[in-house]
Design an enzyme around this catalytic site. Structure first.
Site, short mmCIF file in Angstrom:
data_model
loop_
_atom_site.label_atom_id
_atom_site.label_comp_id
_atom_site.label_asym_id
_atom_site.label_seq_id
_atom_site.Cartn_x
_atom_site.Cartn_y
_atom_site.Cartn_z
N SER A 50 13.22 6.51 66.06
CA SER A 50 13.09 7.68 66.94
C SER A 50 11.60 7.98 67.10
O SER A 50 10.76 7.49 66.33
CB SER A 50 13.80 8.89 66.33
OG SER A 50 13.10 9.33 65.17
N ASP A 82 13.95 4.43 70.31
CA ASP A 82 15.07 5.23 70.80
C ASP A 82 14.53 6.39 71.66
O ASP A 82 13.32 6.68 71.62
CB ASP A 82 15.86 5.73 69.57
CG ASP A 82 17.27 6.18 69.91
OD1 ASP A 82 17.79 5.79 70.96
OD2 ASP A 82 17.86 6.91 69.08
N HIS A 83 15.42 7.06 72.37
CA HIS A 83 15.09 8.19 73.28
C HIS A 83 13.63 8.63 73.28
O HIS A 83 13.21 9.41 72.43
CB HIS A 83 15.89 9.43 72.87
CG HIS A 83 17.35 9.24 73.03
ND1 HIS A 83 18.00 9.38 74.23
CD2 HIS A 83 18.31 8.92 72.12
CE1 HIS A 83 19.29 9.17 74.08
NE2 HIS A 83 19.51 8.88 72.80
N GLY A 209 27.42 7.00 68.10
CA GLY A 209 28.45 6.18 67.45
C GLY A 209 29.05 6.79 66.21
O GLY A 209 30.24 6.59 65.93
N THR A 210 28.28 7.55 65.47
CA THR A 210 28.79 8.11 64.22
C THR A 210 30.01 8.99 64.47
O THR A 210 29.93 9.95 65.25
CB THR A 210 27.70 8.96 63.51
OG1 THR A 210 26.57 8.12 63.28
CG2 THR A 210 28.21 9.54 62.20
N ASN A 229 24.93 2.64 69.00
CA ASN A 229 23.90 3.37 68.27
C ASN A 229 24.45 4.17 67.09
O ASN A 229 25.40 4.95 67.26
CB ASN A 229 23.22 4.36 69.22
CG ASN A 229 22.30 3.67 70.21
OD1 ASN A 229 22.32 2.47 70.35
ND2 ASN A 229 21.50 4.47 70.89
P1 13P Z 1 24.66 9.29 66.09
O1 13P Z 1 23.59 10.21 65.57
O2 13P Z 1 25.89 10.02 66.50
O3 13P Z 1 24.94 8.19 65.15
O4 13P Z 1 24.09 8.65 67.44
C1 13P Z 1 22.98 7.82 67.38
C2 13P Z 1 22.37 7.60 68.68
O5 13P Z 1 23.02 7.58 69.71
C3 13P Z 1 20.91 7.36 68.71
O6 13P Z 1 20.38 7.31 69.99
#
Ligand code: 13P
Length: 286
Positions: A50, A82-83, A209-210, A229
């Site tokens: 991140s 990421d983002h 995904g979590t 992810n």
């Molecule tokens: P989670 O935090 O739900 O695992 O998602 C991760 C994610 O999409 C990172 O960009």
């Protein structure tokens, strides 16, 4: 195969319909543990950072860790930002050697997002790197980026035109998914993935995904979600493993940092292996 462009990993997963875990690491221990799991499981893996992690460790040190820990690695791995709404951070990661970036301009109007994403694709291309794009922000705050309010979804033609015009390598649509912990089973618009892939065959990134169920993963990966992810699961595993070990250390009045590290490493490895199995990527290294 050692470090490869993100596109190589996701294109193969997309055509063979398995998912590759894209796991957000937070430090050297978690980076090493996820890479070791990929080697043990003979699985490709995407390591994500991140912007918060990039800022807290620093581009130089983070990349030095990556370079050392992937030297001689024999499974396909890729380093992804990421983002990231900040073009300066994108530039410094690309210059250093990240293999791909998610340019997150989802807060901008689509036309401006599209214009800037075209620039980022050209910039990344000059380094042999790839780009993930998005036009709707994924619900939830991930390492200080994002919002808890669900964003309005764009129409299918707008999404398709964005993918076509920008030349991105991976697309991240909003389908009711969210970062963080779900309260109950998430309600996902799986058909949207199929509609996008039917109109424009491109690997889809499944964010949030979590907390999704095995059935949801299997269904969405079958529809084209080649990059899955996972961030919150690593954070929770990491913090809870530390807490459990430290509680025991207090009880025993025994304070040995290397034992703490190895206990946390085992927990992170179990979490990563579990996701690789669920996504069907075990044994897929080439
Ligand atoms: P989670 O935090 O739900 O695992 O998602 C991760 C994610 O999409 C990172 O960009």
């Amino acid at each position: 195969m050692p470090v490869v462009p993100l596109k190589e990993i996701v294109d193969r997963a997309f055509s063979e319909r398995y998912g590759v875990a894209a796991i957000n690491i937070v430090n050297d221990l978690t980076l090493e543990a996820v890479l070791a799991t990929a080697v043990e499981q003979r699985s490709p893996v995407i390591i994500q950072t991140s912007v918060k992690t990039v800022r807290s460790i620093g581009v130089e040190l983070l990349f030095a860790m990556w370079r050392e820990l992937t030297a001689g690695i024999e499974v396909p791995v890729s380093l992804h930002l990421d983002h990231c709404p900040d073009r300066a951070v994108i530039t410094s990661c690309l210059r250093k050697g990240w293999n791909s970036v998610l340019f997150d301009a989802s807060r901008l109007p689509v036309e401006e997002n599209q214009r800037q994403t075209i620039e980022v694709v050209a910039e990344a291309g000059s380094y042999g790197a790839n780009v993930e794009g998005e036009i709707e922000s994924i619900t939830g705050v991930e390492d200080d980026v994002g919002s808890d309010e669900e964003a309005e979804r764009q129409s299918l033609p707008v999404a398709i035109e964005f993918i076509r015009a920008t030349g991105i390598d991976v697309f991240a649509p909003a389908i009711g998914n969210a970062h963080g912990v779900y309260h109950g089973e998430p309600k996902l618009d799986a058909q949207r993935v199929s509609d996008i892939v039917a109109a424009q065959p491109i690997p889809i990134a499944l964010h949030g995904g979590t907390g999704m169920t095995d059935a949801q993963f299997t269904d969405l990966i079958g529809r084209g979600c080649a990059k899955v992810n996972i961030s919150t699961a690593l954070k929770v595993t990491y913090m809870q493993a530390n807490l459990a070990f430290l509680r025991g250390a207090e009880e025993r009045n025994s304070w040995d940092p290397p034992s703490l590290f190895s206990s946390v490493r085992d927990a992170v490895k179990d979490m990563a292996a579990d996701h690789m199995r669920r996504f069907g990527s075990v044994g897929r290294a080439w």
